[in-house]
Design a protein around this motif. Structure first.
Motif, PDB file in Angstrom:
ATOM      1  N   VAL A  64      -7.687   1.795 -10.233  1.00 24.48           N
ATOM      2  CA  VAL A  64      -6.837   2.929  -9.855  1.00 24.48           C
ATOM      3  C   VAL A  64      -6.502   2.823  -8.370  1.00 24.48           C
ATOM      4  N   ILE A  65      -5.212   2.888  -8.083  1.00 31.33           N
ATOM      5  CA  ILE A  65      -4.799   2.918  -6.676  1.00 31.33           C
ATOM      6  C   ILE A  65      -3.901   4.137  -6.450  1.00 31.33           C
ATOM      7  N   ALA A  66      -3.585   4.412  -5.188  1.00 33.65           N
ATOM      8  CA  ALA A  66      -2.687   5.535  -4.879  1.00 33.65           C
ATOM      9  C   ALA A  66      -1.643   5.080  -3.869  1.00 33.65           C
ATOM     10  N   PHE A  67      -0.474   5.708  -3.979  1.00 28.23           N
ATOM     11  CA  PHE A  67       0.623   5.430  -3.047  1.00 28.23           C
ATOM     12  C   PHE A  67       1.084   6.777  -2.528  1.00 28.23           C
ATOM     13  N   ARG A  68       1.094   6.936  -1.219  1.00 32.23           N
ATOM     14  CA  ARG A  68       1.384   8.257  -0.657  1.00 32.23           C
ATOM     15  C   ARG A  68       2.678   8.263   0.156  1.00 32.23           C
ATOM     16  N   CYS A  69       3.479   9.303  -0.103  1.00 31.01           N
ATOM     17  CA  CYS A  69       4.581   9.611   0.802  1.00 31.01           C
ATOM     18  C   CYS A  69       4.439  11.076   1.181  1.00 31.01           C
ATOM     19  N   GLY A 106      11.823   6.257  -6.516  1.00 33.35           N
ATOM     20  CA  GLY A 106      12.330   4.959  -6.973  1.00 33.35           C
ATOM     21  C   GLY A 106      11.210   4.073  -7.494  1.00 33.35           C
ATOM     22  N   ILE A 107      10.086   4.082  -6.797  1.00 36.19           N
ATOM     23  CA  ILE A 107       8.925   3.275  -7.226  1.00 36.19           C
ATOM     24  C   ILE A 107       8.447   3.783  -8.593  1.00 36.19           C
ATOM     25  N   ALA A 108       8.428   5.113  -8.755  1.00 36.65           N
ATOM     26  CA  ALA A 108       8.013   5.700 -10.038  1.00 36.65           C
ATOM     27  C   ALA A 108       8.947   5.258 -11.158  1.00 36.65           C
ATOM     28  N   LEU A 109      10.254   5.345 -10.919  1.00 33.69           N
ATOM     29  CA  LEU A 109      11.215   4.993 -11.976  1.00 33.69           C
ATOM     30  C   LEU A 109      11.147   3.503 -12.312  1.00 33.69           C
ATOM     31  N   ALA A 110      10.956   2.671 -11.285  1.00 28.53           N
ATOM     32  CA  ALA A 110      10.899   1.228 -11.531  1.00 28.53           C
ATOM     33  C   ALA A 110       9.618   0.863 -12.287  1.00 28.53           C
ATOM     34  N   LEU A 111       8.499   1.504 -11.937  1.00 27.05           N
ATOM     35  CA  LEU A 111       7.232   1.173 -12.606  1.00 27.05           C
ATOM     36  C   LEU A 111       7.184   1.721 -14.029  1.00 27.05           C
ATOM     37  N   ARG A 351      18.282   9.048  12.027  1.00 29.04           N
ATOM     38  CA  ARG A 351      18.792   8.831  10.662  1.00 29.04           C
ATOM     39  C   ARG A 351      18.084   7.622  10.062  1.00 29.04           C
ATOM     40  N   ALA A 352      17.793   7.731   8.787  1.00 27.89           N
ATOM     41  CA  ALA A 352      17.233   6.580   8.055  1.00 27.89           C
ATOM     42  C   ALA A 352      18.357   6.041   7.177  1.00 27.89           C
ATOM     43  N   ASP A 353      18.632   4.756   7.265  1.00 25.44           N
ATOM     44  CA  ASP A 353      19.734   4.154   6.508  1.00 25.44           C
ATOM     45  C   ASP A 353      19.429   4.197   5.002  1.00 25.44           C
ATOM     46  N   PRO A 354      20.276   4.872   4.214  1.00 26.55           N
ATOM     47  CA  PRO A 354      20.026   4.933   2.761  1.00 26.55           C
ATOM     48  C   PRO A 354      19.948   3.542   2.112  1.00 26.55           C
ATOM     49  N   ASP A 355      20.605   2.554   2.735  1.00 28.10           N
ATOM     50  CA  ASP A 355      20.565   1.201   2.162  1.00 28.10           C
ATOM     51  C   ASP A 355      19.167   0.580   2.231  1.00 28.10           C
ATOM     52  N   ALA A 356      18.297   1.152   3.084  1.00 23.62           N
ATOM     53  CA  ALA A 356      16.924   0.631   3.169  1.00 23.62           C
ATOM     54  C   ALA A 356      16.071   1.096   1.987  1.00 23.62           C
ATOM     55  N   LEU A 357      16.570   2.078   1.216  1.00 23.75           N
ATOM     56  CA  LEU A 357      15.790   2.589   0.076  1.00 23.75           C
ATOM     57  C   LEU A 357      15.494   1.491  -0.940  1.00 23.75           C
ATOM     58  N   GLU A 358      16.506   0.668  -1.197  1.00 24.41           N
ATOM     59  CA  GLU A 358      16.338  -0.394  -2.192  1.00 24.41           C
ATOM     60  C   GLU A 358      15.196  -1.326  -1.793  1.00 24.41           C
ATOM     61  N   LEU A 359      15.138  -1.658  -0.494  1.00 26.00           N
ATOM     62  CA  LEU A 359      14.090  -2.550  -0.001  1.00 26.00           C
ATOM     63  C   LEU A 359      12.719  -1.867  -0.071  1.00 26.00           C
ATOM     64  N   ALA A 360      12.689  -0.572   0.245  1.00 22.95           N
ATOM     65  CA  ALA A 360      11.416   0.170   0.191  1.00 22.95           C
ATOM     66  C   ALA A 360      10.885   0.192  -1.237  1.00 22.95           C
ATOM     67  N   VAL A 361      11.782   0.349  -2.205  1.00 22.42           N
ATOM     68  CA  VAL A 361      11.353   0.373  -3.613  1.00 22.42           C
ATOM     69  C   VAL A 361      10.850  -1.013  -4.040  1.00 22.42           C
ATOM     70  N   PHE A 363       9.629  -3.367  -2.219  1.00 27.15           N
ATOM     71  CA  PHE A 363       8.345  -3.636  -1.555  1.00 27.15           C
ATOM     72  C   PHE A 363       7.224  -2.824  -2.211  1.00 27.15           C
ATOM     73  N   GLY A 364       7.474  -1.531  -2.424  1.00 30.63           N
ATOM     74  CA  GLY A 364       6.445  -0.656  -2.990  1.00 30.63           C
ATOM     75  C   GLY A 364       6.030  -1.085  -4.380  1.00 30.63           C
ATOM     76  N   VAL A 365       6.999  -1.443  -5.216  1.00 26.52           N
ATOM     77  CA  VAL A 365       6.715  -1.853  -6.601  1.00 26.52           C
ATOM     78  C   VAL A 365       5.857  -3.124  -6.602  1.00 26.52           C
ATOM     79  N   GLN A 366       6.266  -4.088  -5.786  1.00 30.13           N
ATOM     80  CA  GLN A 366       5.534  -5.362  -5.728  1.00 30.13           C
ATOM     81  C   GLN A 366       4.109  -5.147  -5.189  1.00 30.13           C
ATOM     82  N   LEU A 367       4.010  -4.275  -4.196  1.00 27.85           N
ATOM     83  CA  LEU A 367       2.695  -4.005  -3.596  1.00 27.85           C
ATOM     84  C   LEU A 367       1.759  -3.356  -4.624  1.00 27.85           C
ATOM     85  N   VAL A 368       2.279  -2.387  -5.371  1.00 29.27           N
ATOM     86  CA  VAL A 368       1.457  -1.715  -6.394  1.00 29.27           C
ATOM     87  C   VAL A 368       0.986  -2.738  -7.434  1.00 29.27           C
ATOM     88  N   GLN A 369       1.921  -3.555  -7.919  1.00 30.72           N
ATOM     89  CA  GLN A 369       1.561  -4.530  -8.951  1.00 30.72           C
ATOM     90  C   GLN A 369       0.505  -5.515  -8.439  1.00 30.72           C
TER      91      GLN A 369
END
Ligand code: NI
Length: 381
Positions: A64-69, A106-111, A351-361, A363-369
């Protein structure tokens, strides 16, 4: 869901969250919105006694792991000029917590698409990070008692999209705040001999407080004692009865943290007393220092390189981050991701660039796996 569909959907969630910022502990609309999105994708949310924030989960069994935002906003007027700017006067997502929440969705939907997840990931949408209390609320529910590793993701305006930033060991400082009231005896300015002047007490205290860093702490340790607010008196010809100072203590090592608090208190009391007055010392216990587990930072770096995202060692910083509360009990890593170079966090033009969301997802998905696989492998050995 296709990757492209997920990215398009979470961009819309990001814009909605950005337009509707809510302050720490008041994230009611945000929580409801996130719950609705998760429910519409059949992502399960734990029934927890939290008034705001939530913990969802994907997968089953061990490890069991956790991912926090985090999800809260700041009390400031937005001046970003974005067409999806805050609709609430005096409130703004100026630290990118809207970006974090959208990325974790995004990480939730992808996983959800991944039936081969080798364990469970608990997705923490944490309230009240800015007031440093939300992590404790989540921990108190006990929902993280079985978590073996925890990761936190934060945006960073100092790097281009997709740069991954972390470091082993201390990454942020412990944050404590203090207010010290100096109590004297007032008089006409022309009769100082019958007064106990709090202005003199404060002046001497400010000088003496500098010696905590310069004389009491190992010079190889980082410690900061800052006095940023002083008030005393009302007029040129009146010695006031009282005055106060306020400031912050930033530290890395628990022993230095304890020592700084003790020295501040004893200096204030002894100085006030030596000038015929007294001192009342209030020191709040904030968050400890974030302290990253080297093996989990190494995994984050490995994942970044695999995805061809540049990895940068985080610079020294004594800023605060309540992710540190989780790390007191659970190994893990706090990681930043570049969201485009521009005005820094807590700036009204951030401002946070919305285009960075794809990269964050990604990265997060791969890290969780990979984190689950790594733990699974250790368990099977
Ligand atoms: Ni933040």
């Amino acid at each position: 869901m296709e990757h492209k569909e997920i990215v398009a959907e979470i961009k819309d969630h990001f814009y909605w969250l950005h337009r509707h910022p809510e302050l720490s502990g008041e994230e009611f609309g945000t929580t409801e919105y996130l719950k609705n999105v998760l429910a519409s994708h059949s992502v399960l949310v734990y029934p927890l006694p939290l008034s705001t924030g939530l913990v969802a989960h994907i997968g089953q069994g061990n490890p069991v792991i956790a991912f926090r935002c985090d999800i809260d906003a700041l009390p400031m007027q937005e001046e970003s000029g974005l067409d999806y700017s805050s609709e609430y006067p005096g409130r703004m997502h100026a630290c990118g917590h809207d970006f974090h929440a959208a990325a974790l969705l995004g990480i939730a939907l992808a996983l959800k698409n991944d039936n081969s997840l080798p364990g469970t990931v608990k997705l923490i949408f944490q309230p009240a990070e800015e007031t440093l209390g939300g992590a404790r609320q989540i921990l108190e529910t006990g929902i993280l008692d079985d978590v073996q590793a925890i990761f936190g993701l934060h945006c960073c305006a100092a790097y281009p999209n997709g740069t991954i930033i972390s470091r082993p060991g201390f990454m942020n400082g412990a944050v404590d705040e203090f207010r010290i009231d100096f109590l004297g005896r007032g008089a006409h300015a022309c009769r100082p001999h019958i007064a106990a002047d709090p202005v003199i007490m404060i002046g001497n205290f400010i000088q003496a407080a500098q010696t905590i860093v310069s004389r009491n702490v190992n010079p190889f340790h980082s410690l900061l004692v800052g006095i940023s607010h002083i008030e005393a008196g009302t007029a040129k010809n009146i010695i006031p009865e009282k005055g106060f100072v306020e400031g912050t203590i930033r530290s890395l090592y628990p022993e230095d943290r304890k020592l700084a608090k003790e020295r501040l208190g004893s200096l204030a009391c002894s100085i006030a007393e030596s000038f015929g007055g007294g001192a009342v010392v209030h020191i709040t216990d904030g968050s400890p220092a974030t302290n990253n587990t080297p093996e989990w930072v190494a995994l984050a770096e490995q994942v970044a390189r695999k995805l061809q995202m540049p990895f940068v060692t985080a610079p020294d910083s004594l800023s605060g981050e309540d992710f540190a509360f989780y790390q007191q009990n659970i190994p893990g890593a706090f990681i930043q991701i570049g969201t485009g170079i521009g005005p820094m966090m807590h700036n009204p033009a951030f401002r946070a660039d919305p285009d960075a969301l794809e990269l964050a997802v990604q990265f997060g998905v791969q890290l969780v796996q990979e984190a689950l696989e790594k733990l699974k492998y250790v368990e099977s050995c």
